[in-house]
Design a protein around this motif. Structure first.
Motif, PDB file in Angstrom:
ATOM      1  N   ARG A  85      36.705  50.299  -3.096  1.00 26.32           N
ATOM      2  CA  ARG A  85      36.884  49.177  -4.029  1.00 26.32           C
ATOM      3  C   ARG A  85      38.274  49.193  -4.666  1.00 26.32           C
ATOM      4  O   ARG A  85      38.805  48.151  -5.049  1.00 26.32           O
ATOM      5  N   LYS A  94      25.112  49.157  -2.509  1.00 25.40           N
ATOM      6  CA  LYS A  94      24.404  49.563  -3.715  1.00 25.40           C
ATOM      7  C   LYS A  94      23.051  48.862  -3.812  1.00 25.40           C
ATOM      8  O   LYS A  94      22.816  47.811  -3.202  1.00 25.40           O
ATOM      9  N   THR A 112      22.099  47.246  -6.167  1.00 27.80           N
ATOM     10  CA  THR A 112      22.350  45.952  -6.811  1.00 27.80           C
ATOM     11  C   THR A 112      22.813  44.889  -5.824  1.00 27.80           C
ATOM     12  O   THR A 112      22.941  43.720  -6.190  1.00 27.80           O
ATOM     13  N   GLU A 149      25.825  45.095  -4.286  1.00 26.47           N
ATOM     14  CA  GLU A 149      27.281  45.219  -4.135  1.00 26.47           C
ATOM     15  C   GLU A 149      27.609  46.014  -2.877  1.00 26.47           C
ATOM     16  O   GLU A 149      26.885  46.944  -2.504  1.00 26.47           O
ATOM     17  N   ARG A 150      28.726  45.660  -2.242  1.00 23.66           N
ATOM     18  CA  ARG A 150      29.125  46.306  -1.008  1.00 23.66           C
ATOM     19  C   ARG A 150      30.602  46.701  -1.071  1.00 23.66           C
ATOM     20  O   ARG A 150      31.406  46.013  -1.692  1.00 23.66           O
ATOM     21  N   ALA A 151      30.938  47.799  -0.428  1.00 22.09           N
ATOM     22  CA  ALA A 151      32.334  48.206  -0.256  1.00 22.09           C
ATOM     23  C   ALA A 151      32.507  48.602   1.205  1.00 22.09           C
ATOM     24  O   ALA A 151      31.880  49.550   1.676  1.00 22.09           O
ATOM     25  N   LYS A 168      20.370  52.579   0.198  1.00 22.54           N
ATOM     26  CA  LYS A 168      20.981  51.837  -0.905  1.00 22.54           C
ATOM     27  C   LYS A 168      21.312  52.809  -2.040  1.00 22.54           C
ATOM     28  O   LYS A 168      20.485  53.631  -2.440  1.00 22.54           O
TER      29      LYS A 168
END
Length: 283
Positions: free
Chosen positions: A21, A46, A48, A50-52, A130
């Motif tokens: 990130r 994640k 939640t 969210e991705r990286a 996750k």
């Protein structure tokens, strides 16, 4: 900068997520089910959503001039990756795991010029691939041996400080963490907190471990743990009794007894016949 993360469990995945990130090129080296998940997602994902995005590999590329290879496997797993680390063209290698053993063996494998060590102040779990993680941002934050990497991690959202005597820090942490891990494993298995007798046994084991650190010529450090070591046994037991009733700590027990067993065995090997309280709590 170019990073390779060897061992993308909860801790390694958190570093991979934060560094990616922050704009760094991150390759995660994994195996088994975790490798399959990462190959499918091509990212750290994640809970939640969210991705990286990260690169994924089944083996460390020995020819790549990584700025840093971050090794976040368990102490019991590190021997399997040492040959690849020794052969790697990486500029720096940072080991990051619980250990009670002297650091010179790892330093000798990769060379003192490339060697670094750190310990993450991160609570992290993986559920079906996750990531859920909490990065400690004040108090006892992530600790490393090198100022430059402390800054890189801080800039990526993982506050870090430098400690001059990492071996003492790690041995102190092992003595403190083993009873906490055993409490977590026990509470997770039964889905209930410790009894008072169990908490007292764990407190005595913690005191024995901290005495061993001093006996081996190391310093009890950092200061918050040094203060804890001076508390009466019932106070330490109350602390452990309470921790075992916190759901987040109980959930960490899902990792199983392997890590506390390895640490207890290392402590017992360092002082044969002098660790009865620690051996008594070995899960």
């Amino acid at each position: 900068m170019k990073f390779a993360i060897v061992g993308p469990g909860g801790i390694g995945s958190t570093f991979a997520f934060q560094l990616a990130r922050a704009g760094h090129e991150v390759t995660v080296v994994a195996r088994g089910k975790r490798l399959e998940q990462l190959q499918r997602d091509e990212a750290i994902v994640k809970a939640t959503g969210e991705r990286a995005a990260v690169r994924v590999s089944a083996a460390l590329d020995a020819t790549a001039a990584w700025d840093l290879v971050l090794v976040t496997v368990l102490a019991s797993q590190v021997d399997a990756v040492l040959p690849a680390l020794a052969a790697s063209a990486a500029k720096s290698v940072m080991f990051m795991f619980n250990t009670f053993e002297p650091l010179r063996r790892l330093r000798d494998v990769v060379g003192s010029a490339r060697f670094a060590f750190g310990f993450p102040a991160i609570l992290a779990t993986l559920d079906d691939g996750k990531l859920t993680s909490k990065i400690v941002t004040r108090g006892m934050v992530t600790t490393v041996t090198d100022e430059a990497w402390a800054k890189v991690f801080k800039d990526a959202g993982i506050p870090a400080v430098v400690h001059a005597d990492m071996e003492s820090w790690l041995r102190t942490h092992a003595a403190f963490a083993v009873p906490v891990m055993v409490a977590s494993v026990t509470a997770h298995a039964r889905q209930a907190g410790l009894s008072w007798t169990e908490a007292m046994n764990l407190a005595r084991a913690m005191e024995e471990g901290l005495r061993l650190v001093r006996q081996l010529g190391n310093t009890i450090t950092p200061e918050p743990v040094a203060r804890l070591s001076r508390l009466p046994t019932p106070v330490i037991a109350t602390f452990l009794w309470t921790l075992s009733r916190i759901e987040a700590l109980r959930k960490l027990g899902a990792a199983g007894p392997g890590e506390p067993r390895t640490l207890i065995d290392a402590m017992a090997a360092a002082a044969p016949g002098q660790t009865p309280a620690l051996l008594a709590i070995r899960p």
